[in-house]
Scaffold this motif. Structure first.
Motif, PDB file in Angstrom:
ATOM      1  N   VAL A  73      88.463  34.623 136.801  1.00 19.13           N
ATOM      2  CA  VAL A  73      88.331  34.766 138.253  1.00 19.13           C
ATOM      3  C   VAL A  73      87.074  34.035 138.699  1.00 19.13           C
ATOM      4  CG1 VAL A  73      88.164  36.391 140.177  1.00 19.13           C
ATOM      5  CG2 VAL A  73      89.395  37.048 138.104  1.00 19.13           C
ATOM      6  N   ASP A  74      87.170  33.333 139.832  1.00 16.27           N
ATOM      7  CA  ASP A  74      85.986  32.723 140.436  1.00 16.27           C
ATOM      8  C   ASP A  74      85.126  33.847 141.009  1.00 16.27           C
ATOM      9  OD1 ASP A  74      84.104  31.366 141.900  1.00 16.27           O
ATOM     10  OD2 ASP A  74      85.505  29.953 142.801  1.00 16.27           O
ATOM     11  N   ALA A  75      83.938  34.039 140.408  1.00 14.82           N
ATOM     12  CA  ALA A  75      83.083  35.170 140.793  1.00 14.82           C
ATOM     13  C   ALA A  75      81.699  34.700 141.198  1.00 14.82           C
ATOM     14  CB  ALA A  75      82.996  36.164 139.645  1.00 14.82           C
ATOM     15  N   ALA A  76      81.616  33.538 141.832  1.00 10.98           N
ATOM     16  CA  ALA A  76      80.324  33.005 142.257  1.00 10.98           C
ATOM     17  C   ALA A  76      79.604  34.017 143.138  1.00 10.98           C
ATOM     18  CB  ALA A  76      80.526  31.689 143.015  1.00 10.98           C
ATOM     19  N   GLY A  77      78.330  34.240 142.827  1.00 12.23           N
ATOM     20  CA  GLY A  77      77.513  35.146 143.617  1.00 12.23           C
ATOM     21  C   GLY A  77      77.440  36.555 143.079  1.00 12.23           C
ATOM     22  N   LEU A  78      78.314  36.901 142.126  1.00 12.70           N
ATOM     23  CA  LEU A  78      78.261  38.242 141.553  1.00 12.70           C
ATOM     24  C   LEU A  78      77.295  38.275 140.375  1.00 12.70           C
ATOM     25  CD1 LEU A  78      82.006  39.354 141.633  1.00 12.70           C
ATOM     26  CD2 LEU A  78      80.205  39.762 143.319  1.00 12.70           C
ATOM     27  N   LYS A  79      76.703  39.417 140.153  1.00 14.09           N
ATOM     28  CA  LYS A  79      75.667  39.579 139.133  1.00 14.09           C
ATOM     29  C   LYS A  79      76.277  39.587 137.732  1.00 14.09           C
ATOM     30  CE  LYS A  79      71.952  42.736 137.747  1.00 14.09           C
ATOM     31  NZ  LYS A  79      71.309  44.041 138.053  1.00 14.09           N
ATOM     32  N   PRO A  80      75.794  38.725 136.813  1.00 11.82           N
ATOM     33  CA  PRO A  80      76.305  38.735 135.442  1.00 11.82           C
ATOM     34  C   PRO A  80      76.175  40.094 134.780  1.00 11.82           C
ATOM     35  CG  PRO A  80      74.990  36.765 135.817  1.00 11.82           C
ATOM     36  CD  PRO A  80      74.809  37.648 137.024  1.00 11.82           C
ATOM     37  N   ARG A  81      77.166  40.428 133.951  1.00  7.17           N
ATOM     38  CA  ARG A  81      77.280  41.663 133.186  1.00  7.17           C
ATOM     39  C   ARG A  81      77.739  42.847 134.034  1.00  7.17           C
ATOM     40  NH1 ARG A  81      72.682  42.113 128.499  1.00  7.17           N
ATOM     41  NH2 ARG A  81      74.366  43.228 127.464  1.00  7.17           N
ATOM     42  N   ALA A  82      77.858  42.668 135.351  1.00 10.17           N
ATOM     43  CA  ALA A  82      78.298  43.765 136.202  1.00 10.17           C
ATOM     44  C   ALA A  82      79.806  43.971 136.064  1.00 10.17           C
ATOM     45  CB  ALA A  82      77.949  43.476 137.659  1.00 10.17           C
ATOM     46  N   LEU A  83      80.236  45.224 136.261  1.00 10.33           N
ATOM     47  CA  LEU A  83      81.651  45.559 136.393  1.00 10.33           C
ATOM     48  C   LEU A  83      81.928  45.764 137.880  1.00 10.33           C
ATOM     49  CD1 LEU A  83      82.150  48.051 133.413  1.00 10.33           C
ATOM     50  CD2 LEU A  83      83.129  45.760 133.625  1.00 10.33           C
ATOM     51  N   VAL A  84      82.807  44.931 138.446  1.00 10.68           N
ATOM     52  CA  VAL A  84      82.977  44.888 139.898  1.00 10.68           C
ATOM     53  C   VAL A  84      84.449  45.079 140.262  1.00 10.68           C
ATOM     54  CG1 VAL A  84      82.607  43.524 141.990  1.00 10.68           C
ATOM     55  CG2 VAL A  84      81.052  43.259 140.038  1.00 10.68           C
ATOM     56  N   PRO A  85      84.792  46.098 141.078  1.00  7.83           N
ATOM     57  CA  PRO A  85      86.175  46.260 141.546  1.00  7.83           C
ATOM     58  C   PRO A  85      86.496  45.247 142.648  1.00  7.83           C
ATOM     59  CG  PRO A  85      84.793  48.003 142.437  1.00  7.83           C
ATOM     60  CD  PRO A  85      83.917  47.206 141.510  1.00  7.83           C
ATOM     61  N   VAL A  86      87.637  44.583 142.527  1.00  7.94           N
ATOM     62  CA  VAL A  86      88.007  43.541 143.487  1.00  7.94           C
ATOM     63  C   VAL A  86      89.508  43.603 143.752  1.00  7.94           C
ATOM     64  CG1 VAL A  86      86.173  42.003 142.656  1.00  7.94           C
ATOM     65  CG2 VAL A  86      88.510  41.739 141.765  1.00  7.94           C
ATOM     66  N   THR A  87      89.907  42.892 144.812  1.00  8.10           N
ATOM     67  CA  THR A  87      91.313  42.607 145.084  1.00  8.10           C
ATOM     68  C   THR A  87      91.542  41.119 144.873  1.00  8.10           C
ATOM     69  OG1 THR A  87      91.469  44.381 146.716  1.00  8.10           O
ATOM     70  CG2 THR A  87      93.143  42.653 146.811  1.00  8.10           C
ATOM     71  N   ILE A  88      92.579  40.769 144.126  1.00  7.25           N
ATOM     72  CA  ILE A  88      92.887  39.359 143.874  1.00  7.25           C
ATOM     73  C   ILE A  88      93.610  38.793 145.087  1.00  7.25           C
ATOM     74  CG2 ILE A  88      94.089  37.733 142.390  1.00  7.25           C
ATOM     75  CD1 ILE A  88      91.660  39.181 141.109  1.00  7.25           C
ATOM     76  N   THR A  89      93.059  37.709 145.647  1.00  2.93           N
ATOM     77  CA  THR A  89      93.578  37.151 146.904  1.00  2.93           C
ATOM     78  C   THR A  89      94.377  35.871 146.731  1.00  2.93           C
ATOM     79  OG1 THR A  89      91.477  35.985 147.228  1.00  2.93           O
ATOM     80  CG2 THR A  89      91.703  38.171 148.247  1.00  2.93           C
ATOM     81  N   GLY A  90      94.230  35.197 145.584  1.00  2.03           N
ATOM     82  CA  GLY A  90      94.936  33.939 145.389  1.00  2.03           C
ATOM     83  C   GLY A  90      94.490  33.283 144.094  1.00  2.03           C
ATOM     84  N   HIS A  91      94.797  31.992 143.960  1.00  2.00           N
ATOM     85  CA  HIS A  91      94.335  31.252 142.787  1.00  2.00           C
ATOM     86  C   HIS A  91      94.260  29.769 143.131  1.00  2.00           C
ATOM     87  CE1 HIS A  91      98.134  29.250 141.537  1.00  2.00           C
ATOM     88  NE2 HIS A  91      98.726  30.320 142.056  1.00  2.00           N
ATOM     89  N   ASN A  92      93.489  29.033 142.339  1.00  2.00           N
ATOM     90  CA  ASN A  92      93.339  27.587 142.556  1.00  2.00           C
ATOM     91  C   ASN A  92      93.994  26.763 141.450  1.00  2.00           C
ATOM     92  OD1 ASN A  92      91.634  27.850 140.362  1.00  2.00           O
ATOM     93  ND2 ASN A  92      89.741  27.514 141.515  1.00  2.00           N
ATOM     94  N   GLY A  93      94.871  27.392 140.687  1.00  2.00           N
ATOM     95  CA  GLY A  93      95.536  26.700 139.581  1.00  2.00           C
ATOM     96  C   GLY A  93      94.842  26.902 138.255  1.00  2.00           C
ATOM     97  N   LYS A  94      93.540  27.211 138.301  1.00  2.00           N
ATOM     98  CA  LYS A  94      92.767  27.468 137.081  1.00  2.00           C
ATOM     99  C   LYS A  94      92.254  28.903 137.038  1.00  2.00           C
ATOM    100  CE  LYS A  94      91.146  22.729 136.259  1.00  2.00           C
ATOM    101  NZ  LYS A  94      89.943  21.863 136.082  1.00  2.00           N
ATOM    102  N   HIS A  95      91.741  29.359 138.172  1.00  2.00           N
ATOM    103  CA  HIS A  95      91.132  30.679 138.241  1.00  2.00           C
ATOM    104  C   HIS A  95      91.728  31.457 139.405  1.00  2.00           C
ATOM    105  CE1 HIS A  95      87.588  27.967 136.987  1.00  2.00           C
ATOM    106  NE2 HIS A  95      88.183  28.393 135.898  1.00  2.00           N
ATOM    107  N   LEU A  96      91.663  32.770 139.304  1.00  2.00           N
ATOM    108  CA  LEU A  96      91.993  33.624 140.427  1.00  2.00           C
ATOM    109  C   LEU A  96      90.843  33.626 141.437  1.00  2.00           C
ATOM    110  CD1 LEU A  96      93.378  36.632 138.373  1.00  2.00           C
ATOM    111  CD2 LEU A  96      94.743  35.090 139.798  1.00  2.00           C
TER     112      LEU A  96
END
Length: 424
Positions: free
Chosen positions: A391-414
């Motif tokens: 998943v593209d998670a730019a801006g999120l803190k490394p090692r964190a566990l983060v609840p999200v909703t998947i909104t789409g994909h770019n062919g490589k990542h969600l």
């Protein structure tokens, strides 16, 4: 340079062992040294290791370069003959501080460089304790080493020796240590992980080990397995798939092919029907599970019809994460003596199988859109879902566990949207 640098190739087990090597080398007082932990799975892996050694020498003309790992174990003379190499350690020796204290001086002969024993004589795997896995947000634990099987294409048993398991109590202690160090996710690794326990008192299984870990180390948030052999899966493992939320819904399978004659010539222990039955069962138990697999294209004697059976199996089993290896003959293996296929055809079939895998991956991405996931954020702006999808998670803190909703994909990542937590 100063200190000890480690260059690692290959599997997660090598990644784990590289941390042990670093700690043992530093304990021995080694300094200004580069340890190269090699892989022998393919000829390309060996070539890359040799290339890295030459580059390391150019960049660090005064450092001591020590080569180890599976390729060093199986091709020790090759690496000992390299002028850039100061010492060659076997897979057993690389984990002992005494090996680094007894290294030869610079300028010795190729024979004096070698510290490689008969790996087949090793009967036990000593527990190895590490505090962290450098550069990784998930922690690996070695639970097993070696392999008792002799697949006709594989050189790894000659690099790792016969199967031997780490006692369950030692695995629990290591997991507890890593969780206390801040790791939320643990990955159990081995050369043939599903053979775990056959050499231990009471013959515990990999599934029982995983159940015991989750019970005795309740702070483990997520538990994964590395590559497994579905034919060896035990009832405890199926229980975890069905009922344990902390057991992640992703399995990576050692399928290798989808044609029954090729599987026999590979000396695999499963049939294509076994693979379909396994994947059908785990999907019934856990519908959100994703599956990865290793498959070889262009194995000796493979006809077009046999190759199409492999393509069909990947489709039927819904392999979302397909790792394709063009067949590479390894000297000393039975497959290397079989009638070989033209290299251009091998490459063509590998490309076609990869394309089929890419289509399966795209379908998997599309199926995940709209789902709720909890991400483990990596150090590179990406994250993994529970079922190990990127998943593209730019801006999120490394090692964190983060609840999200998947909104789409770019062919490589969600792509995702962070789930807003309700106000207290």
């Amino acid at each position: 340079m100063s200190g000890v640098e480690v260059i690692t190739f290959g599997c997660r087990l090598n990644t784990y062992e590289s941390e042990v090597m670093r700690a043992e080398a530093e304990k021995a007082g080694l300094n200004n040294a580069i340890l190269v932990n090699t892989c022998a799975v393919t000829g390309e892996a060996v070539r890359q290791a040799r290339q890295a050694i030459r580059r390391a020498r150019r960049d660090n003309p005064h450092a001591r370069i020590i080569v180890t790992g599976c390729a060093a174990q199986t091709e020790k003379e090759t690496f000992a003959g390299m002028a850039e190499v100061d010492a060659v350690l076997g897979n057993e020796e690389k984990l002992k501080s005494a090996s680094y204290r007894s290294l030869p001086d610079f300028g010795v002969s190729a024979e004096e460089k070698l510290r490689v024993n008969d790996i087949m004589s090793v009967r036990a795997t000593a527990p190895q304790m590490v505090k962290h896995i450098d550069g990784h947000v998930r922690a690996f634990i070695q639970v097993q080493n070696g392999c008792d099987h002799r697949c006709t294409f594989c050189i790894i048993p000659y690099g790792r020796g016969n199967s031997r398991s780490v006692p369950m109590g030692a695995v629990v202690d290591q997991a507890r240590r890593l969780v206390e160090g801040g790791y939320s996710e643990i990955v159990l690794t081995g050369v043939d992980a599903t053979s775990y326990g056959a050499d231990l008192p009471g013959t515990p299984t990999l599934g029982l080990l995983a159940k015991t870990l989750l019970k005795q180390v309740p702070d483990i948030r997520r538990l994964r397995l590395s590559s497994i052999d579905g034919i060896e899966a035990d009832s405890h493992l199926f229980d975890l798939v069905a009922d344990e939320a902390r057991f992640m819904p992703h399995l990576h399978l050692s399928l290798q092919h989808g044609d029954d004659m090729i599987l026999k010539r590979m000396k695999r222990r499963h049939s294509s029907a076994d693979a379909r039955a396994f994947t059908d069962k785990v999907r019934r138990l856990r519908p959100d599970i994703s599956l990865g697999a290793d498959m070889i294209a262009g194995f000796p004697t493979e006809t077009e019809a046999m190759f199409e059976n492999a393509m069909r199996l990947a489709e039927d089993c819904g392999i979302a994460h397909l790792h394709v290896f063009p067949y590479s003959p390894r000297p000393g293996t039975p497959a290397a003596r079989m009638p070989q296929i033209d290299r251009a055809l091998v490459k063509d079939r590998a490309a076609r199988l990869r394309a089929a895998g890419a289509a399966l991956y795209t379908r998997h991405l599309e199926d995940m859109v709209g789902s709720k996931q909890t991400l483990l954020v990596e150090n590179n702006g990406l994250a993994h879902t529970e079922n190990f999808t990127l998943v593209d998670a730019a801006g999120l803190k490394p090692r964190a566990l983060v609840p999200v909703t998947i909104t789409g994909h770019n062919g490589k990542h969600l792509t995702m949207q962070v789930k807003q937590m309700a106000a207290a």
